[in-house]
Each structure stands twice: as C-alpha cells, then as structure tokens.
Design a protein around this motif. Structure first.
Motif, mmCIF file in Angstrom:
data_model
loop_
_atom_site.group_PDB
_atom_site.id
_atom_site.type_symbol
_atom_site.label_atom_id
_atom_site.label_comp_id
_atom_site.label_asym_id
_atom_site.label_seq_id
_atom_site.Cartn_x
_atom_site.Cartn_y
_atom_site.Cartn_z
ATOM 1 N N GLN A 1 0.792 -1.215 -0.098
ATOM 2 C CA GLN A 1 -0.046 0.020 -0.201
ATOM 3 C C GLN A 1 1.110 1.363 -0.128
ATOM 4 O OE1 GLN A 1 -2.697 -1.548 -0.617
ATOM 5 N NE2 GLN A 1 -4.132 -1.547 1.110
ATOM 6 N N GLN B 1 2.234 4.338 -3.081
ATOM 7 C CA GLN B 1 2.379 5.814 -3.047
ATOM 8 C C GLN B 1 3.591 6.322 -3.013
ATOM 9 O OE1 GLN B 1 -0.922 7.126 -3.373
ATOM 10 N NE2 GLN B 1 -1.355 5.252 -3.698
ATOM 11 N N GLN B 2 4.639 5.712 -3.455
ATOM 12 C CA GLN B 2 6.118 5.969 -3.458
ATOM 13 C C GLN B 2 6.134 7.062 -4.577
ATOM 14 O OE1 GLN B 2 8.555 6.353 -1.384
ATOM 15 N NE2 GLN B 2 10.228 6.821 -3.058
ATOM 16 N N THR B 3 7.182 8.332 -4.543
ATOM 17 C CA THR B 3 7.280 8.885 -5.737
ATOM 18 C C THR B 3 8.727 8.893 -5.950
ATOM 19 O OG1 THR B 3 7.597 10.877 -4.018
ATOM 20 C CG2 THR B 3 5.587 10.371 -5.166
ATOM 21 N N THR C 1 3.026 9.001 -8.264
ATOM 22 C CA THR C 1 3.226 7.894 -7.573
ATOM 23 C C THR C 1 3.492 6.786 -8.550
ATOM 24 O OG1 THR C 1 1.053 7.317 -7.585
ATOM 25 C CG2 THR C 1 1.528 8.655 -6.004
ATOM 26 N N GLU D 1 0.389 5.590 -10.172
ATOM 27 C CA GLU D 1 0.204 6.270 -11.238
ATOM 28 C C GLU D 1 1.151 5.954 -12.536
ATOM 29 O OE1 GLU D 1 -1.539 10.478 -9.355
ATOM 30 O OE2 GLU D 1 0.657 10.162 -9.453
#
Length: 417
Positions: free
Chosen positions: A111, A115-117, A170, A173
């Motif tokens: 999860q 969301q890591q960028t 992210t 994405e």
C-alpha cells in the motif's frame, strides 16, 4: 457442543501429514479446450456447481443468494490488479520485459510502495534478460519516462531500481500510465481491451495484486443486491495476490515445496464483524479470502502466546498450523488480534502469510468456499481437497463431464462440506 469447536471443521483424516503428501495424487486431465480463454459476455451468467453434504447439483451463478445457508457472512478480497508488466526499450532498440512482483525499498508494504514518488526498488521477473547486457533501460509514456536498472540477481528474480519523471507521480500512477495488465500465463493470449475491466472484480479498490482473486469475477451489482435481499452479510479484506499463485508444485512431496508469501491487511471492523459471526457460516469468496481468514486465526494464536510480538513479525509460516500445540477457539484468537491492534493504537495491521492449506488441515474460521476450478498439481487444488476431502475428484469429474469452464475466466463452485 463445546464452543471451542464451533468453527473447526476437517473433512480429511487428521492423521494425514501434509508434508508427506505427493502432488502426483492431485492430478486430473484438463483438456486445453476446457480452459476458459475469455470471459463470458456477462459476469453472472456462469455456471455454479453446488457441492453440499456430498451431493452435487448444477446451478447458475445467479442462484447463489438462495443457496447460501442462513446467517452467512460472505468475505470478499477487495485487492485490485495493477498493471505490473513493463515493456522497456534498450538503447540499441531491443525489448526487455519486467514484471513487478513485490516492493523492497523504501517500503516493503504494498500500500505504501504504491504511493512512493520518484524512485523505488522492486523484486521483478525479467524476460529477455540475456539481451540486457548492462546499463538502464527506459520506457516513455505520455508526459514522462520510466527507467529501470538491475541492482542484483537473486534466486528466481532480480532487484530492479526504478526512477521516473515527473518525480511527483506515484508508482501507482506510473504503472497505470505505462504498464500492462498481467494475464495468467495459461491463457496464452494477448491482452484485449475487455480484460482491463473483466480481470478486476467490481469491488476492487486496493491496488497491489498481480493476479485477480478470480472467484469474485462472477459477482455483479444484480447478484449483490439479491444477496442483500436474502439478508446475507458481507465483509471485505485485502490480500494482495502474488505471482506465486500460478507456481506449479515441482517437488515430489509438499515438504520440499516453498509456499509463496502474500501481504494481508486486517482492519478492526473486519475483526469485529467476524467475532459477531462466530458460530454462524463464514464463507470466503475465493482461495485468497480463505487463506486470509484462516491466517487471522493463526495470527491471533501467535499474539496470544506473544502479546509483545513486534508488528513486523506478524507472519504465518507455511507449517505453523500443523505444528501448533495450543489451540484457542476462533473467538479467542480473533479477540486477541483485536486487543493487539488496540494496544498498538492502529486502525489496521499489515501481516504476511505463507499458510498452506492441504489435506490434514482443520479449518478454524471458514465453513465453506466459493471458488473456480483450479489447475492440476496446484496448491489451490490441495486447498479444495482439504475442505471436501476425496470428494474433490467427484466434483472435478462432474464439472468436466458437464461442460464447466475451468481456471480464471471459468465457472464457479459453492463448496459446503
């Protein structure tokens, strides 16, 4: 009846040692033409084989709401399949395929990793690896670029460092923009536009799986509404299905097979709902939901013995269920897990499970199963055999004789031992 055993069922000889099971004993002939290569035009128009107390009945999936026992709690896996296949180009023009398996850094939790960028490291499978001599490969997408560089080769996979631009995107994405949906290898065909919706359940909302929880693919809003009309309660959990679900058992006996690990997310409302239903039928939708529910019991048993267990050690090992000596009731185990969450002041727990459910296993939470028809010599078939014993042969023989469609896009079964 002693309450301790209200949620414990076993349909196999308890003297069976699952470590000594020979996978060759779980074989049936599956003709290629019986594998459903494409979904039906409508999700809920599949066949449904009902197995109840040893009797087999042919039904339609839309019959499911009236076939479930009174006071049933259905438990769904709401994981969502991510577009984990990435087709990179080398500077020389050759192609390299990278298949994301699970995150390594900066987060191992799916999860959070989604969301890591900017950059991340993942365990990956690499196709055409011999063509990838050195240096990074890249993949352009609308408005950006993804680069991949091998960091290390480990047993069966590579560690791949990804970097991307724009860095504020992210990883979820990025995959959405440039990845491809990973269809099961046995479909042996190219992706179609329909697969993007049909290889997801209608209730999928937690990104992280690389394979769909396929028992849920049959459900439609129409069926869900009929379930509500029949006063069937419903709950959701999240287990991110890994590529290991497709791994054949190559060892002669199960003792030599290493079960794949998958990430599981547990919420307070789920535990509270399960506690209210202890003693009534709790039926998982799919093998992933069943593995999750049974893992909750063993996690609860673990924290009962080790109240100060660190959160990062919330793990169910492959053989834990068969080696345990202290066996709490289902209610005691679930309550212990709830108390553990409260002591940690957390709304959810992240755990992992390698549980293998095979003949010789005693079910602690689940009272039945909704599932598709599985591959020969697979751990999923072992799970079915654990639930209904040797009758799995009669069920699969009947399904083959009556024209049922098999595997991910195939027909369904309701198994009530």
């Amino acid at each position: 009846m002693n309450k301790r055993y209200l949620c414990s069922i076993s349909n196999t000889d308890t003297m069976i040692d699952p470590k000594k099971l020979a996978i060759k004993d779980f074989v049936y002939e599956l003709p290629e033409e019986r594998i459903a290569k494409f979904p039906l035009p409508e999700r809920d128009q599949s066949k449904l084989l009902q197995y109840s107390a040893g009797k087999i009945t042919d039904c339609a999936f839309t019959d499911l709401p009236r076939l479930l026992p009174p006071h049933t709690l259905l438990v769904f896996n709401n994981t969502k399949v991510v577009q984990a296949r990435l087709l990179f180009q080398k500077e020389t023009g050759g192609g390299v395929e990278v298949f994301c398996l699970e995150p390594v850094a900066p987060y191992r939790e799916v999860q959070m990793a989604m969301q890591q960028t900017g950059n991340a490291v993942w365990k990956c499978l690499v196709g055409n690896n011999k063509r990838w001599k050195s240096g990074p490969v890249q993949l352009r997408f609308d408005g950006g670029m993804l680069r991949a560089e091998r960091q290390a080769q480990q047993e069966g996979h590579f560690l791949i460092r990804f970097t991307w631009e724009p860095a504020e995107l992210t990883f979820a994405e990025v995959l959405e923009r440039c990845g491809r949906l990973p269809l099961p290898p046995y479909l042996n065909r190219d992706l179609t536009p329909d697969d993007h919706t049909r290889y997801q359940t209608i209730y999928a909302n937690q990104q992280g799986a690389v394979a769909a929880p396929t028992a849920g693919l049959h459900f439609t809003e129409r069926v869900m509404e009929r379930l509500r009309e029949q006063h069937i309660d419903m709950a959701y959990l999240t287990l991110h299905v890994g590529a290991g679900t497709f791994m054949p058992v190559k060892a002669d006996v199960m003792e030599s097979h290493e079960m794949h690990a998958e990430q599981l997310y547990i919420t307070k409302p789920l535990l509270q709902r399960l506690l209210r239903h202890v003693g009534n039928p709790i039926i998982p939708v799919g093998t992933t939901s069943m593995r999750s529910l049974e893992s909750l019991y063993w996690l609860g048993a673990k924290v009962l013995q080790q109240p100060a267990l660190p959160v990062q050690e919330l793990h169910v090992s492959q053989w834990q269920a068969y080696e345990a000596t202290e066996l709490p009731t289902a209610a005691e185990a679930l309550q212990a897990l709830l108390h553990y969450m409260e002591s940690k002041a957390t709304a959810y727990l992240h755990a992992s499970t390698q549980i293998i459910i095979a003949p010789g296993y005693t079910f602690r939470i689940c009272r039945g199963l909704i599932t598709n028809f599985h591959q020969p010599e697979s751990t999923l078939l072992l799970l079915v055999a654990a639930l209904i014993g040797d009758d799995w042969r009669a069920v699969y023989r009947h399904a083959l004789q009556q024209g049922y469609r098999f595997l991910s896009y195939g027909d369904s079964s309701l198994l009530l031992p």
